[in-house]
Write a protein that holds these residues in place. Structure first.
Motif, PDB file in Angstrom:
ATOM      1  N   SER A   1      -4.230 -12.217   2.354  1.00  0.00           N
ATOM      2  CA  SER A   1      -4.306 -11.410   1.137  1.00  0.00           C
ATOM      3  C   SER A   1      -2.935 -10.967   0.649  1.00  0.00           C
ATOM      4  CB  SER A   1      -5.196 -10.191   1.371  1.00  0.00           C
ATOM      5  OG  SER A   1      -4.597  -9.325   2.312  1.00  0.00           O
ATOM      6  N   VAL A   2      -2.920 -10.482  -0.562  1.00  0.00           N
ATOM      7  CA  VAL A   2      -1.739  -9.909  -1.189  1.00  0.00           C
ATOM      8  C   VAL A   2      -2.163  -8.559  -1.761  1.00  0.00           C
ATOM      9  CG1 VAL A   2      -0.087 -10.148  -3.093  1.00  0.00           C
ATOM     10  CG2 VAL A   2      -0.790 -12.160  -1.800  1.00  0.00           C
ATOM     11  N   THR A   3      -1.336  -7.551  -1.580  1.00  0.00           N
ATOM     12  CA  THR A   3      -1.602  -6.236  -2.153  1.00  0.00           C
ATOM     13  C   THR A   3      -0.632  -6.014  -3.302  1.00  0.00           C
ATOM     14  OG1 THR A   3      -2.378  -5.371  -0.039  1.00  0.00           O
ATOM     15  CG2 THR A   3      -1.678  -3.753  -1.681  1.00  0.00           C
ATOM     16  N   VAL A   4      -1.171  -5.621  -4.450  1.00  0.00           N
ATOM     17  CA  VAL A   4      -0.362  -5.398  -5.647  1.00  0.00           C
ATOM     18  C   VAL A   4      -0.409  -3.912  -5.997  1.00  0.00           C
ATOM     19  CG1 VAL A   4      -0.072  -5.966  -8.091  1.00  0.00           C
ATOM     20  CG2 VAL A   4      -0.897  -7.710  -6.490  1.00  0.00           C
ATOM     21  N   ARG A   5       0.756  -3.359  -6.222  1.00  0.00           N
ATOM     22  CA  ARG A   5       0.886  -1.974  -6.676  1.00  0.00           C
ATOM     23  C   ARG A   5       1.766  -1.970  -7.921  1.00  0.00           C
ATOM     24  NH1 ARG A   5       1.268  -2.030  -1.184  1.00  0.00           N
ATOM     25  NH2 ARG A   5      -0.010  -0.577   0.006  1.00  0.00           N
TER      26      ARG A   5
ATOM     27  N   PRO B   1       5.050  -4.111 -11.472  1.00  0.00           N
ATOM     28  CA  PRO B   1       4.196  -4.584 -10.380  1.00  0.00           C
ATOM     29  C   PRO B   1       5.023  -5.069  -9.193  1.00  0.00           C
ATOM     30  CG  PRO B   1       4.214  -6.185 -12.163  1.00  0.00           C
ATOM     31  CD  PRO B   1       5.039  -5.009 -12.616  1.00  0.00           C
TER      32      PRO B   1
ATOM     33  N   SER C   1       4.275  -6.935  -5.284  1.00  0.00           N
ATOM     34  CA  SER C   1       3.295  -7.543  -4.385  1.00  0.00           C
ATOM     35  C   SER C   1       3.839  -7.577  -2.969  1.00  0.00           C
ATOM     36  CB  SER C   1       2.992  -8.980  -4.814  1.00  0.00           C
ATOM     37  OG  SER C   1       2.467  -9.010  -6.111  1.00  0.00           O
ATOM     38  N   THR C   2       2.960  -7.322  -2.016  1.00  0.00           N
ATOM     39  CA  THR C   2       3.319  -7.470  -0.609  1.00  0.00           C
ATOM     40  C   THR C   2       2.249  -8.313   0.057  1.00  0.00           C
ATOM     41  OG1 THR C   2       2.194  -5.404  -0.062  1.00  0.00           O
ATOM     42  CG2 THR C   2       4.555  -5.270  -0.437  1.00  0.00           C
ATOM     43  N   ASP C   3       2.665  -9.107   1.016  1.00  0.00           N
ATOM     44  CA  ASP C   3       1.712  -9.919   1.758  1.00  0.00           C
ATOM     45  C   ASP C   3       0.865  -9.020   2.646  1.00  0.00           C
ATOM     46  OD1 ASP C   3       2.723 -12.212   0.634  1.00  0.00           O
ATOM     47  OD2 ASP C   3       4.034 -12.677   2.326  1.00  0.00           O
TER      48      ASP C   3
ATOM     49  N   TYR D   1      -4.018  -3.935   2.219  1.00  0.00           N
ATOM     50  CA  TYR D   1      -3.532  -2.630   1.785  1.00  0.00           C
ATOM     51  C   TYR D   1      -3.193  -1.750   2.974  1.00  0.00           C
ATOM     52  CZ  TYR D   1      -3.535   2.015  -0.298  1.00  0.00           C
ATOM     53  OH  TYR D   1      -3.196   3.280  -0.682  1.00  0.00           O
TER      54      TYR D   1
END
Length: 120
Positions: A54-58, A64, A66-68, A71
């Motif tokens: 997954s990737v978490t987007v903030r 924006p 993204s982190t791998d 959450y």
């Protein structure tokens, strides 16, 4: 009323299961799908890939990032769901107890909410 039956899994727990126990889980899902399809309570179901994929987007200050990964780091992760349409939360909980993963982890039962905040 529609409910989401959210399945959580702990990788450590899953890895302790024998091949036979894992096959029983998969066979149990097939039986559960048959049951809720025949009863007319099935709306849909999906399994999710490992959270490592997954990737978490903030978005902070309009930017924006993204982190791998998921959450939150946790031993248990959301791995799939059923959406059912049944008469009550009691019935939804009865259905959740039929999901084979409930023997090893938790199944969260949550009603859907429509526009304006009403449960649907």
């Amino acid at each position: 009323m529609k409910y989401m039956l959210m399945i959580y899994m702990n990788t450590d727990t899953w890895e302790t299961l024998s091949k036979q126990e894992r096959e029983e889980v998969f066979e149990g899902h097939a039986a559960f799908i048959k049951t809720i399809t025949e009863s007319g309570e099935m709306v849909g179901t999906e399994a999710l890939a490992n959270p490592a994929n997954s990737v978490t987007v903030r978005v902070r200050d309009g930017v924006p990032a993204s982190t791998d990964g998921p959450y939150a780091e946790a031993k248990e992760f959301f791995c799939g769901y059923y959406v059912v349409d049944c008469d009550s939360v009691k019935r939804a909980a009865e259905l959740a107890a039929m999901i084979p993963d409930a023997r090893y982890t938790g199944i969260e039962v949550r009603p859907f909410m429509g526009q304006g905040g009403a449960e649907i």
